[in-house]
Design an enzyme around this catalytic site. Structure first.
Site, PDB file in Angstrom:
ATOM      1  CG  ASP A  39      19.252  42.681  41.266  1.00  9.76           C
ATOM      2  OD1 ASP A  39      20.337  42.058  41.365  1.00  9.76           O
ATOM      3  OD2 ASP A  39      18.277  42.228  40.610  1.00  9.76           O
ATOM      4  CB  SER A  40      23.145  40.941  44.871  1.00  8.01           C
ATOM      5  OG  SER A  40      24.216  41.769  44.455  1.00  8.01           O
ATOM      6  CE  LYS A  52      24.061  42.480  36.425  1.00  2.15           C
ATOM      7  NZ  LYS A  52      22.801  41.725  36.593  1.00  2.15           N
ATOM      8  CD  GLU A 108      23.965  34.571  38.921  1.00  5.90           C
ATOM      9  OE1 GLU A 108      23.685  35.727  38.502  1.00  5.90           O
ATOM     10  OE2 GLU A 108      23.750  34.202  40.093  1.00  5.90           O
TER      11      GLU A 108
HETATM   12  O1  KIV Z   1      23.273  41.743  41.491  1.00  9.42           O
HETATM   13  C1  KIV Z   1      24.305  41.065  41.363  1.00  9.42           C
HETATM   14  O2  KIV Z   1      25.095  40.896  42.296  1.00  9.42           O
HETATM   15  C2  KIV Z   1      24.566  40.458  40.069  1.00  9.42           C
HETATM   16  C3  KIV Z   1      25.819  39.642  39.922  1.00  9.42           C
HETATM   17  C4  KIV Z   1      25.546  38.281  40.406  1.00  9.42           C
HETATM   18  C5  KIV Z   1      26.326  39.639  38.545  1.00  9.42           C
HETATM   19  O3  KIV Z   1      23.799  40.585  39.169  1.00  9.42           O
END
Ligand code: KIV
Length: 287
Positions: A52-53, A121, A190
């Site tokens: 979601d980043s 996730k 994290e």
């Molecule tokens: O969305 C993302 O990039 C993440 C990573 C930081 C594991 O959840």
């Protein structure tokens, strides 16, 4: 020294468990589109997260909260078309899984059916273990995510390391154990002090993939744009830049702009040709 031969067969959950058992580090990277997927596939990573980043890295949002399932699904479909070997994990966006087991199952199924994800996730510890269990029982493997969970960073006091007191570190372990008990096949840690990971990773049986959690996790994950230097904003302490791609991109586009303005582009090599007699006939036709 030559690098070990690349895995050609699709990475499975079993393979990840084997890697943990053998002490072989697991490599996970984010990807958000077809070119980045093809690049990480060529680079031989084990797991690709359609994170979601993408919200801040490709859609220009300030943080990960606003991204919608439809936005992430479109990116995930493009990633799927670029991957052959790595395990592909879709990140459940904020607000699409917390309300009920039914909501969580429906969202996970969309990732699998509409984008071809192998797993999903979700963020959150013990309080999300029941959602993880429901998704797993409905047929989709789940990766957990504890410590700093960006979707709920405000509630955690901002983007800061978690588990820095003994009690809070114990809470991280309890969260991870709850997710493991629910059936998660791996857990992201994290922004957790290295000393905490060192003490609690051995208490878990599933692979732990760290981002800012020190060297004693079973694998490491970084965001594609961070590790390649595509994103030029503030980088978290754990980011290591392996390239400066943004600089090269800007230089490339600047060079193109200068060539156009100076009439140096296109050169003869970039032009299509027409037989001289056809050119002469065209001139005649046009009068
Ligand atoms: O969305 C993302 O990039 C993440 C990573 C930081 C594991 O959840």
């Amino acid at each position: 020294m030559s690098s070990p031969p690349r895995e050609q067969r699709p990475i499975t959950l079993l393979k990840l468990a084997e890697k943990r058992a053998l002490g072989e580090p697991i490599v996970m990277v984010t990807a958000y589109d077809h070119p980045s997927a093809a690049i990480v596939d060529d680079a031989g990573v084990d797991v690709v997260l359609v994170g979601d980043s993408a919200a801040n890295n490709v859609l220009g949002y300030r943080d990960t909260v606003p991204i919608t399932m439809d936005e992430l699904l479109m990116l995930a479909r493009a990633v799927r078309r670029g991957l052959k070997t790595p395990l592909m994990v879709g990140d459940l966006p904020f607000g699409t899984y917390e309300a009920s087991d039914e909501q969580a199952i429906a969202t996970a199924h969309r990732f699998v059916k509409e984008a071809g994800c192998d797993a999903v996730k979700l963020e959150g510890g013990g309080q999300m273990a029941q959602r993880a269990r429901a998704i797993i029982e409905a047929g989709t493997p789940v990766m957990g995510h504890v410590g700093l969970t960006p979707q709920t960073a405000t509630a955690l006091g901002g983007y800061r390391a978690q588990g820095r007191t003994a009690e809070r570190a114990k809470q991280v372990l309890e969260d991870a154990l709850a997710l493991q008990e629910a059936g998660c096949f791996a857990i992201v840690f994290e922004a957790i002090p290295s000393a905490v990971s060192e003490l609690i990773v051995p208490k878990l049986e599933v692979p732990v993939i760290g981002i800012g959690a020190g060297p004693s996790t079973d694998g490491q994950v970084l965001v594609f744009h961070d590790l390649l230097g595509i994103y030029d904003g503030h980088a978290a302490r754990f980011v290591k830049r392996y390239a400066n791609v943004r600089e090269q991109m800007v230089a490339g586009v600047e060079a193109f702009a200068e060539d156009v303005r100076e009439r140096r582009y296109p050169e003869p090599d970039h032009e299509y040709t027409m037989a001289p007699d056809e050119a002469a006939r065209l001139q005649e036709l046009l009068g």
